[in-house]
Enzyme design. Structure first.
Site, PDB file in Angstrom:
ATOM      1  N   HIS A  96      -5.813  11.655  15.527  1.00 37.84           N
ATOM      2  CA  HIS A  96      -4.773  12.297  16.331  1.00 37.84           C
ATOM      3  C   HIS A  96      -5.368  13.308  17.314  1.00 37.84           C
ATOM      4  O   HIS A  96      -4.817  13.529  18.388  1.00 37.84           O
ATOM      5  CB  HIS A  96      -3.746  12.970  15.429  1.00 37.84           C
ATOM      6  CG  HIS A  96      -2.767  12.000  14.841  1.00 37.84           C
ATOM      7  ND1 HIS A  96      -1.505  12.350  14.441  1.00 37.84           N
ATOM      8  CD2 HIS A  96      -2.869  10.677  14.607  1.00 37.84           C
ATOM      9  CE1 HIS A  96      -0.880  11.286  13.975  1.00 37.84           C
ATOM     10  NE2 HIS A  96      -1.687  10.259  14.055  1.00 37.84           N
ATOM     11  N   HIS A 275      -5.866   1.927   9.081  1.00 39.22           N
ATOM     12  CA  HIS A 275      -4.882   1.766   8.004  1.00 39.22           C
ATOM     13  C   HIS A 275      -5.454   1.051   6.782  1.00 39.22           C
ATOM     14  O   HIS A 275      -4.716   0.696   5.865  1.00 39.22           O
ATOM     15  CB  HIS A 275      -3.621   1.088   8.553  1.00 39.22           C
ATOM     16  CG  HIS A 275      -2.860   2.013   9.447  1.00 39.22           C
ATOM     17  ND1 HIS A 275      -1.744   1.650  10.160  1.00 39.22           N
ATOM     18  CD2 HIS A 275      -3.063   3.320   9.748  1.00 39.22           C
ATOM     19  CE1 HIS A 275      -1.302   2.680  10.865  1.00 39.22           C
ATOM     20  NE2 HIS A 275      -2.087   3.707  10.638  1.00 39.22           N
TER      21      HIS A 275
HETATM   22  C1  HEM Z   1      -1.294   7.246   8.592  1.00 37.00           C
HETATM   23  C2  HEM Z   1       1.158   5.533  12.365  1.00 37.00           C
HETATM   24  C3  HEM Z   1      -2.951   4.066  14.409  1.00 37.00           C
HETATM   25  C4  HEM Z   1      -5.399   6.147  10.822  1.00 37.00           C
HETATM   26  C5  HEM Z   1      -0.292   6.938   9.474  1.00 37.00           C
HETATM   27  C6  HEM Z   1       1.060   7.298   9.283  1.00 37.00           C
HETATM   28  C7  HEM Z   1       1.757   6.819  10.333  1.00 37.00           C
HETATM   29  C8  HEM Z   1       0.844   6.164  11.193  1.00 37.00           C
HETATM   30  C9  HEM Z   1       3.236   6.942  10.576  1.00 37.00           C
HETATM   31  C10 HEM Z   1       1.601   8.057   8.116  1.00 37.00           C
HETATM   32  C11 HEM Z   1       1.509   9.543   8.278  1.00 37.00           C
HETATM   33  C12 HEM Z   1       2.004  10.211   7.057  1.00 37.00           C
HETATM   34  O1  HEM Z   1       3.200  10.128   6.802  1.00 37.00           O
HETATM   35  O2  HEM Z   1       1.203  10.792   6.323  1.00 37.00           O
HETATM   36  C13 HEM Z   1       0.269   4.921  13.214  1.00 37.00           C
HETATM   37  C14 HEM Z   1       0.633   4.222  14.409  1.00 37.00           C
HETATM   38  C15 HEM Z   1      -0.520   3.793  14.981  1.00 37.00           C
HETATM   39  C16 HEM Z   1      -1.602   4.248  14.138  1.00 37.00           C
HETATM   40  C17 HEM Z   1       2.038   4.025  14.906  1.00 37.00           C
HETATM   41  C18 HEM Z   1      -0.699   2.993  16.245  1.00 37.00           C
HETATM   42  C19 HEM Z   1       0.026   1.968  16.540  1.00 37.00           C
HETATM   43  C20 HEM Z   1      -3.956   4.582  13.652  1.00 37.00           C
HETATM   44  C21 HEM Z   1      -5.332   4.594  14.042  1.00 37.00           C
HETATM   45  C22 HEM Z   1      -6.017   5.191  13.027  1.00 37.00           C
HETATM   46  C23 HEM Z   1      -5.069   5.553  12.021  1.00 37.00           C
HETATM   47  C24 HEM Z   1      -5.872   4.045  15.363  1.00 37.00           C
HETATM   48  C25 HEM Z   1      -7.489   5.472  12.918  1.00 37.00           C
HETATM   49  C26 HEM Z   1      -8.405   4.792  13.498  1.00 37.00           C
HETATM   50  C27 HEM Z   1      -4.481   6.512   9.860  1.00 37.00           C
HETATM   51  C28 HEM Z   1      -4.848   7.005   8.548  1.00 37.00           C
HETATM   52  C29 HEM Z   1      -3.648   7.303   7.903  1.00 37.00           C
HETATM   53  C30 HEM Z   1      -2.599   7.016   8.840  1.00 37.00           C
HETATM   54  C31 HEM Z   1      -6.241   7.134   7.988  1.00 37.00           C
HETATM   55  C32 HEM Z   1      -3.481   7.826   6.489  1.00 37.00           C
HETATM   56  C33 HEM Z   1      -3.316   9.317   6.460  1.00 37.00           C
HETATM   57  C34 HEM Z   1      -3.161   9.844   5.065  1.00 37.00           C
HETATM   58  O3  HEM Z   1      -3.466   9.141   4.092  1.00 37.00           O
HETATM   59  O4  HEM Z   1      -2.758  11.008   4.928  1.00 37.00           O
HETATM   60  N1  HEM Z   1      -0.415   6.254  10.647  1.00 37.00           N
HETATM   61  N2  HEM Z   1      -1.083   4.917  13.085  1.00 37.00           N
HETATM   62  N3  HEM Z   1      -3.822   5.196  12.437  1.00 37.00           N
HETATM   63  N4  HEM Z   1      -3.129   6.525  10.005  1.00 37.00           N
HETATM   64 FE1  HEM Z   1      -2.121   5.647  11.496  1.00 37.00          FE
END
Ligand code: HEM
Length: 750
Positions: A96, A275
């Site tokens: 982010h 993810h």
């Molecule tokens: C978690 C959306 C792309 C890495 C999340 C969460 C959302 C989200 C809604 C949950 C947040 C929470 O409630 O804790 C998206 C969307 C993306 C996207 C809409 C693009 C279309 C990415 C990218 C990465 C990423 C590009 C890294 C390269 C992560 C990680 C988590 C996460 C590691 C887990 C966080 C945790 O366990 O606390 N994402 N994401 N995301 N996202 Fe994404």
């Protein structure tokens, strides 16, 4: 009588309160010249002499990484780690931080740790990243100013990936923290009550930035934006308008990730790669969650989104609203995300917070352990944005490739992550530390081959200046060409500038605004060939250096003709790059739509001038060049005296002594001898008529008259127009000129 009464009337203080109405409430269209002085030296507690590179280089990076990694697998009571591992939330924090970057103006990105300040710290999408940053504060505190927040955030993301079995491509330090909120970046047209930001209503009404309907041929996002809605990093995880439309979501993902300069393969690698880790948090309806950090109560000490349920964390955590994990092993790098996405059919369900998400139809699909409750197994989860990768044909093809070739996937994510987190750092010279990737073959870094020759010395420079001045190129043309080379620089992502000699390469050589430079470059090339051909040893001069030197030589003559003996500073060392090392598509983003310095306005922007005034575009460019208002004003005055306008445009050349470095621009601009009238309906062009004779003396654009009409710019113009102003003007102009020529010289700057 005031006796016994508070002199303030007990209500208000006089100045710093800053409540509405402020100047911009009264005069919403005012030009906010003060933005040039944003993040001024005075706001920086480290002081101007602080050498971050030296401090950072003294850190034992390996030891620091071990400390971070040790912490990541621990857990503290005030914010327990999911699965006993803070890794995933740190990956999200780093993503982010970097993900705000946009190619159109180079703003956003991980470079300044703007995630610490509003509005970004309070964006709904950054929910609970305040906790991630606070968790690593003890490490930041230990290393102090030797480790910027911006570097620590990215490094922690890398450490997190590594402890989860992912091979990172590299890491470079060198990011300098900002010290105040970024008030100069446009994040989109939507304004809403920040207090209601958490409500789903707010999420669906933020669509002013889109043109056309999702799916239409003309569907597009307002530039320079790269997020689909206000307060999101990219797109709504529940699909456009939160409606779960996976195809529509794919279209939004493509638009927004392309704006981040990522292609389809990089986009899939990033989303599918990211993810593979962690989980989404959605245990409490959004409406019950407290205020974001910027408006949270004081005792929250900068942390927001108070969660009233139970402990407010661990198994009760509420971040985005969707609940669950994508894979059975959320702290392990593996291919389960894609395997399960493709192996199962997914159906829409709702999270405890009421958010729209997807669950495997097959009840025998693998489950995933709860992040906190021992022994509890949960259904796997996908977001609409994840399903999008499966339904969009192009994304699907990439997914299938990665599904069948885990190594290719790993490598693609590794390189894309490096690009994502280093995209706005600029040239390799800015990269610090033992883990930077030294190869000069990453096209997004705008590579310039290193110099394998000896640089010119002072005597050569003198001789070269003479050769240039004898080559039959006018002073105006030389100044125009040097400025055209340097002006593409932008401090936001440190791209562009004279280094590399890209003015002579596509796409820049073909831009209409650069037409005037083509014959000049040809002449300079002859000077270069002759000089290099005459050398016995390995000494060489680059075209990039000659372009700048030509401007300097011309200005010295122009100053001498105005009666001032001035040495215009010149620092050799610019190198020439090649066409193969120039990503034409990415450089096309640097093409100016307006450049008041050269009195240029793209006709397309003239047509919409009522929405975006040319002087606003001009101010934006000055800000990207990090000019102060005195520098901006001096530069324009000098360039007009030189007739450094595009393609023979005569607007703003308020002098009969073209090519002499006079302050005529300012004396005319501030003179009461003229009547200024607009000569078109829109107020884009003006006539300066002699009040006595009624005859036209000069013509001007908005990029000229703004320096006399705007009160703050006029105050500076008056200084240069004063009887004692000429000398000061020449001095300030030369200083500002050198600053612009040196903006991209990270090879010689600290
Ligand atoms: C978690 C959306 C792309 C890495 C999340 C969460 C959302 C989200 C809604 C949950 C947040 C929470 O409630 O804790 C998206 C969307 C993306 C996207 C809409 C693009 C279309 C990415 C990218 C990465 C990423 C590009 C890294 C390269 C992560 C990680 C988590 C996460 C590691 C887990 C966080 C945790 O366990 O606390 N994402 N994401 N995301 N996202 Fe994404």
């Amino acid at each position: 009588k005031m006796e016994g009464k508070c002199p303030f009337g007990g209500d208000r203080i006089g100045g710093v309160e800053g409540d509405s109405p402020t100047l911009s409430d009264w005069y919403p269209n005012r030009l906010r010249v003060e933005l040039l002085h944003h993040n001024a030296a005075g706001a920086n507690p480290l002081g101007e002499d602080f050498d971050y590179a030296e401090a950072f280089n003294a850190i034992d990076l390996e030891a620091l990484k071990q400390e971070i990694k040790g912490f990541l697998t621990s857990s503290v009571d005030w914010w327990p780690s999911d699965y006993g591992n803070y890794g995933p939330q740190m990956v999200r924090m780093a993503w982010h931080s970097a993900g705000t970057y946009r190619i159109a103006d180079g703003r956003g990105g991980a470079g300044e740790a703007l995630q610490r300040f509003a509005p970004i710290n309070s964006w709904w999408d950054n929910g609970n990243t305040d906790k991630s940053r606070r968790l690593i504060w003890p490490i930041k505190q230990k290393y102090g100013s030797a480790l910027s927040w911006a570097d620590l955030i990215v490094l922690t993301g890398n450490c997190a990936l590594e402890i989860m079995g992912f091979p990172t491509y590299g890491f470079a330090g060198g990011r300098h923290d900002a010290w105040e909120a970024d008030n100069a970046t446009y994040w989109g047209p939507e304004v809403w009550d920040a207090k209601k930001e958490n409500t789903p209503d707010a999420m669906v009404t933020r669509d002013k930035r889109w043109r056309g309907q999702n799916g239409d041929a003309d569907y597009d996002l307002e530039n320079p934006l790269a997020a689909s809605f206000q307060s999101l990093i990219y797109v709504n995880p529940e699909g456009p308008y939160g409606k779960g439309d996976a195809m529509g979501s794919a279209r939004d993902i493509r638009v927004t990730f392309t704006r981040m300069a990522m292609n389809d393969e990089e986009t899939v690698a990033l989303i599918a790669g990211g993810h593979a880790f962690g989980k989404s948090h959605g245990m409490v309806p959004a409406a019950e969650i407290g205020m974001p950090p910027e408006i949270a109560p004081m005792e929250a000490m900068g942390m927001g989104w108070h969660n009233p349920k139970g402990s407010g964390n661990a198994e009760n955590t509420m971040t985005n609203g969707i609940e669950g994990s994508w894979t059975p092993n959320p702290t392990q790098w593996d291919n389960d995300y894609l395997i399960n996405l493709f192996k199962f059919e997914w159906e829409q369900t709702k999270s405890p917070a009421g958010a729209l998400q997807w669950t495997p139809v097959d009840k025998n699909a693998p489950k995933t352990p709860d992040a906190h409750i021992e022994g509890q197994m949960n259904d796997l989860m996908m977001m609409t944005t994840d399903i999008a990768l499966k339904v969009d044909p192009e994304y699907r093809a990439v997914c299938e490739k990665f599904l069948n070739d885990f190594d290719a996937f790993t490598q693609a994510f590794s390189k894309a992550w490096y690009k994502l987190t280093h995209r706005d750092m600029g040239p390799l010279e800015r990269y610090l530390g033992p883990e930077k990737v030294n190869q000069n073959d990453l096209l997004w870094q705008d590579p310039i081959p290193v110099a394998d020759y000896t640089l010119v010395d002072a005597a050569d420079i003198t001789a070269l200046k003479e050769s240039i001045m004898a080559a039959g190129i006018s002073v105006s043309d030389l100044v125009y060409t040097a400025f055209s080379a340097a002006v593409t620089h932008r401090n936001s992502d440190k791209r562009g500038g004279a280094n590399g000699g890209r003015l002579a390469l596509a796409p820049q050589k073909d831009w209409a605004i650069n037409r005037r430079t083509v014959p000049v470059i040809a002449a300079l090339r002859s000077v270069m060939d002759k000089f290099n051909g005459e050398q016995k040893g390995d000494k060489k001069v680059s075209l990039a250096d000659l372009i700048v030197l030509g401007g300097c030589a011309a200005l010295e003559k122009a100053a001498a003709d105005a009666g001032f003996t001035t040495a215009v500073p010149f620092t050799p060392g610019r190198r020439d790059t090649t066409q193969e090392l120039t990503d034409i598509e990415m450089f096309t983003w640097l093409k100016p739509v307006a450049d008041g310095f050269r009195n240029y306005l793209d006709p397309k922007f003239e047509a919409i001038a009522q929405d975006v005034a040319p002087e606003e575009l001009f101010l934006d460019k000055a800000q990207l060049l990090t000019l102060t208002s005195p520098e901006w004003v001096a530069l324009v005055g000098g360039l007009r005296a030189m007739n450094a306008n595009h393609d023979g445009c005569q607007h703003g050349i308020f002098t009969d002594r073209v090519g002499v470095l006079t302050n005529d621009f300012f004396t005319v601009l501030t003179s009461t001898d003229f009547d200024w009238t607009k000569t078109d309906g829109k107020g884009m062009a003006f006539s300066l008529d002699d009040r006595k004779t009624g005859k036209q003396r000069f013509t001007a654009t908005r990029a000229d008259l703004v320096f006399g009409s705007n009160s703050q710019l006029r105050a500076v113009a008056e200084v240069y127009a004063g009887n004692d102003g000429q000398k000061r003007f020449v001095k300030q102009f030369v200083k500002a000129w050198d600053k612009v020529m040196m903006l991209d010289r990270y090879d010689v700057k600290v």
